[in-house]
Design a protein around this motif. Structure first.
Motif, PDB file in Angstrom:
ATOM      1  N   ARG A  69       0.835  -1.200   0.000  1.00 13.30           N
ATOM      2  CA  ARG A  69       0.000   0.000   0.000  1.00 13.30           C
ATOM      3  C   ARG A  69       0.874   1.255   0.000  1.00 13.30           C
ATOM      4  O   ARG A  69       0.573   2.238  -0.668  1.00 13.30           O
ATOM      5  CB  ARG A  69      -0.941   0.012   1.208  1.00 13.30           C
ATOM      6  N   SER A  70       1.964   1.208   0.752  1.00 16.10           N
ATOM      7  CA  SER A  70       2.854   2.363   0.817  1.00 16.10           C
ATOM      8  C   SER A  70       4.210   1.903   1.322  1.00 16.10           C
ATOM      9  O   SER A  70       4.388   0.767   1.760  1.00 16.10           O
ATOM     10  CB  SER A  70       2.281   3.449   1.743  1.00 16.10           C
ATOM     11  N   GLY A  71       5.168   2.813   1.263  1.00 20.40           N
ATOM     12  CA  GLY A  71       6.508   2.520   1.738  1.00 20.40           C
ATOM     13  C   GLY A  71       7.510   2.420   0.603  1.00 20.40           C
ATOM     14  O   GLY A  71       7.151   2.533  -0.576  1.00 20.40           O
ATOM     15  N   VAL A  72       8.763   2.222   0.978  1.00 21.47           N
ATOM     16  CA  VAL A  72       9.862   2.183   0.017  1.00 21.47           C
ATOM     17  C   VAL A  72      10.622   0.867   0.166  1.00 21.47           C
ATOM     18  O   VAL A  72      10.932   0.448   1.279  1.00 21.47           O
ATOM     19  CB  VAL A  72      10.829   3.366   0.246  1.00 21.47           C
ATOM     20  N   ILE A  73      10.894   0.236  -0.962  1.00 18.73           N
ATOM     21  CA  ILE A  73      11.739  -0.959  -0.997  1.00 18.73           C
ATOM     22  C   ILE A  73      12.901  -0.682  -1.933  1.00 18.73           C
ATOM     23  O   ILE A  73      12.703  -0.299  -3.086  1.00 18.73           O
ATOM     24  CB  ILE A  73      10.951  -2.192  -1.493  1.00 18.73           C
ATOM     25  N   GLU A  74      14.114  -0.849  -1.424  1.00 20.64           N
ATOM     26  CA  GLU A  74      15.315  -0.675  -2.230  1.00 20.64           C
ATOM     27  C   GLU A  74      16.049  -1.998  -2.354  1.00 20.64           C
ATOM     28  O   GLU A  74      16.200  -2.721  -1.364  1.00 20.64           O
ATOM     29  CB  GLU A  74      16.261   0.350  -1.597  1.00 20.64           C
ATOM     30  N   LEU A  75      16.496  -2.301  -3.561  1.00 22.60           N
ATOM     31  CA  LEU A  75      17.408  -3.411  -3.801  1.00 22.60           C
ATOM     32  C   LEU A  75      18.709  -2.832  -4.332  1.00 22.60           C
ATOM     33  O   LEU A  75      18.690  -2.070  -5.305  1.00 22.60           O
ATOM     34  CB  LEU A  75      16.831  -4.401  -4.819  1.00 22.60           C
ATOM     35  N   PHE A  76      19.802  -3.152  -3.674  1.00 20.75           N
ATOM     36  CA  PHE A  76      21.119  -2.668  -4.092  1.00 20.75           C
ATOM     37  C   PHE A  76      21.139  -1.147  -4.237  1.00 20.75           C
ATOM     38  O   PHE A  76      21.742  -0.598  -5.154  1.00 20.75           O
ATOM     39  CB  PHE A  76      21.549  -3.337  -5.391  1.00 20.75           C
ATOM     40  N   GLY A  77      20.440  -0.457  -3.321  1.00 15.94           N
ATOM     41  CA  GLY A  77      20.453   0.997  -3.307  1.00 15.94           C
ATOM     42  C   GLY A  77      19.517   1.661  -4.288  1.00 15.94           C
ATOM     43  O   GLY A  77      19.524   2.889  -4.409  1.00 15.94           O
ATOM     44  N   LYS A  78      18.675   0.886  -4.995  1.00 12.34           N
ATOM     45  CA  LYS A  78      17.765   1.456  -5.986  1.00 12.34           C
ATOM     46  C   LYS A  78      16.318   1.282  -5.545  1.00 12.34           C
ATOM     47  O   LYS A  78      15.884   0.171  -5.243  1.00 12.34           O
ATOM     48  CB  LYS A  78      17.984   0.799  -7.346  1.00 12.34           C
ATOM     49  N   ASN A  79      15.592   2.393  -5.504  1.00 16.19           N
ATOM     50  CA  ASN A  79      14.178   2.373  -5.153  1.00 16.19           C
ATOM     51  C   ASN A  79      13.405   1.704  -6.283  1.00 16.19           C
ATOM     52  O   ASN A  79      13.407   2.180  -7.428  1.00 16.19           O
ATOM     53  CB  ASN A  79      13.700   3.812  -4.942  1.00 16.19           C
ATOM     54  N   LEU A  80      12.719   0.616  -5.975  1.00 21.01           N
ATOM     55  CA  LEU A  80      12.016  -0.132  -7.020  1.00 21.01           C
ATOM     56  C   LEU A  80      10.932   0.700  -7.691  1.00 21.01           C
ATOM     57  O   LEU A  80      10.619   0.490  -8.867  1.00 21.01           O
ATOM     58  CB  LEU A  80      11.411  -1.409  -6.424  1.00 21.01           C
ATOM     59  N   ASP A  81      10.361   1.649  -6.967  1.00 21.02           N
ATOM     60  CA  ASP A  81       9.310   2.485  -7.541  1.00 21.02           C
ATOM     61  C   ASP A  81       9.840   3.445  -8.604  1.00 21.02           C
ATOM     62  O   ASP A  81       9.068   3.959  -9.408  1.00 21.02           O
ATOM     63  CB  ASP A  81       8.603   3.289  -6.445  1.00 21.02           C
ATOM     64  N   ASP A  82      11.141   3.694  -8.596  1.00 22.42           N
ATOM     65  CA  ASP A  82      11.734   4.647  -9.532  1.00 22.42           C
ATOM     66  C   ASP A  82      12.241   3.990 -10.818  1.00 22.42           C
ATOM     67  O   ASP A  82      12.742   4.682 -11.708  1.00 22.42           O
ATOM     68  CB  ASP A  82      12.906   5.385  -8.869  1.00 22.42           C
ATOM     69  N   LEU A  83      12.127   2.682 -10.910  1.00 22.88           N
ATOM     70  CA  LEU A  83      12.734   1.960 -12.027  1.00 22.88           C
ATOM     71  C   LEU A  83      11.741   1.670 -13.139  1.00 22.88           C
ATOM     72  O   LEU A  83      10.546   1.475 -12.897  1.00 22.88           O
ATOM     73  CB  LEU A  83      13.322   0.625 -11.531  1.00 22.88           C
ATOM     74  N   ARG A  84      12.262   1.632 -14.360  1.00 20.40           N
ATOM     75  CA  ARG A  84      11.462   1.127 -15.476  1.00 20.40           C
ATOM     76  C   ARG A  84      11.291  -0.377 -15.315  1.00 20.40           C
ATOM     77  O   ARG A  84      12.042  -1.028 -14.598  1.00 20.40           O
ATOM     78  CB  ARG A  84      12.139   1.445 -16.806  1.00 20.40           C
TER      79      ARG A  84
END
Length: 268
Positions: A69-84
């Motif tokens: 619903r909300s929140g931030v998940i990063e893998l290897f320093g990259k926010n998954l919501d910001d990725l193509r």
């Protein structure tokens, strides 16, 4: 939960996974309630909690199998919501997962099960696929003749190893394990723990392991995170958790089996 400064870019390389303010709601019920968690590169992090506390949901949400619903998940320093989508898929290919019951396809041989991720994501010839499957089978300590067998023909311990071989099919960096030793006898469970430690060292793996197995916690984990009430209530070394005042934690470790396994830590 104690945490580092999320705004410091110099710290990102230390983490394989970072979760901040993660909220997951399923069927109108809040499962994870603004949860924070860091998984350090190269560590085995054990995750414990009562049944239904959200342990598996947390792993599946990190993997993108359960929506948040909300929140931030990063893998290897990259926010998954910001990725193509293509970038996200590339990151997800660096992760492997072994589900609680193995989730092997009963109609496929062990070799065919292991080849599935490679067939989907890699462009390999049939001969190379076969060779790679045999390498993974050997890596997890299965006999080579297991390749032509079906899951129903394997023992519980061998099934776990076959599922692990499929999780390792790609050249991953993070391994998610959901109750990897459940249903195994003590000898097979100990053998799995030793295999995990060997693979971590040889492949430089980061591991998130959901488990109720006190022996596995003791034998393999660098740190342990405890989930209750939708949050991580404490994360740290085994000694740190044994000294914690939370009533559930005290009850979790206070049984006869726990006192036997952790006797050295309790008296230290």
């Amino acid at each position: 939960m104690d945490s580092v400064d999320p705004e410091d870019p110099g710290q990102k390389s230390e983490f394989a996974v970072r979760v901040r303010e993660l909220q997951v709601v399923l069927d109108g019920k809040t499962i994870l309630d603004h949860l924070d968690l860091d998984i350090m590169r190269g560590e085995i992090l054990g995750v414990i909690g009562a049944s239904g506390s959200g342990k598996s949901v947390l792993a599946r949400t990190i993997l993108g199998l359960v929506p948040k619903r909300s929140g931030v998940i990063e893998l290897f320093g990259k926010n998954l919501d910001d990725l193509r989508e293509s970038e996200r898929r590339a990151l997800e290919q660096r992760c492997g997962v072994m589900f609680q019951q193995g989730a092997l396809f009963s109609s496929l041989t062990i070799a065919e099960n292991i080849q599935l991720p490679m067939r989907e994501l890699l462009h390999l010839s049939p001969s190379l696929l076969a060779e790679m499957a045999m390498l993974k089978i050997e890596l997890v300590g299965l006999p080579l003749d297991a390749a032509k067998k079906y899951p129903a023909e394997l023992s519980g311990g061998m099934t776990k190893r076959a599922a692990l071989a499929r999780a390792l099919a790609l050249d991953l960096e993070i391994l998610f394990l959901d109750e990897p030793t459940s249903g195994l006898d003590p000898i097979a469970a100990d053998a799995f723990d030793q295999l995990l430690l060997t693979l971590k060292a040889s492949l430089s793996l980061t591991v998130m392991m959901i488990t109720h197995d006190l022996s596995s916690l003791h034998a393999t984990c660098d740190r342990i995170a405890a989930i209750a009430r939708g949050k991580i209530i404490v994360v740290g070394t085994l000694q740190h958790l044994l000294a914690h005042e939370d009533p559930w934690l005290r009850q979790y470790f206070a049984g006869e089996r726990g006192r036997t396994i952790f006797s050295d830590e309790i008296t230290a």
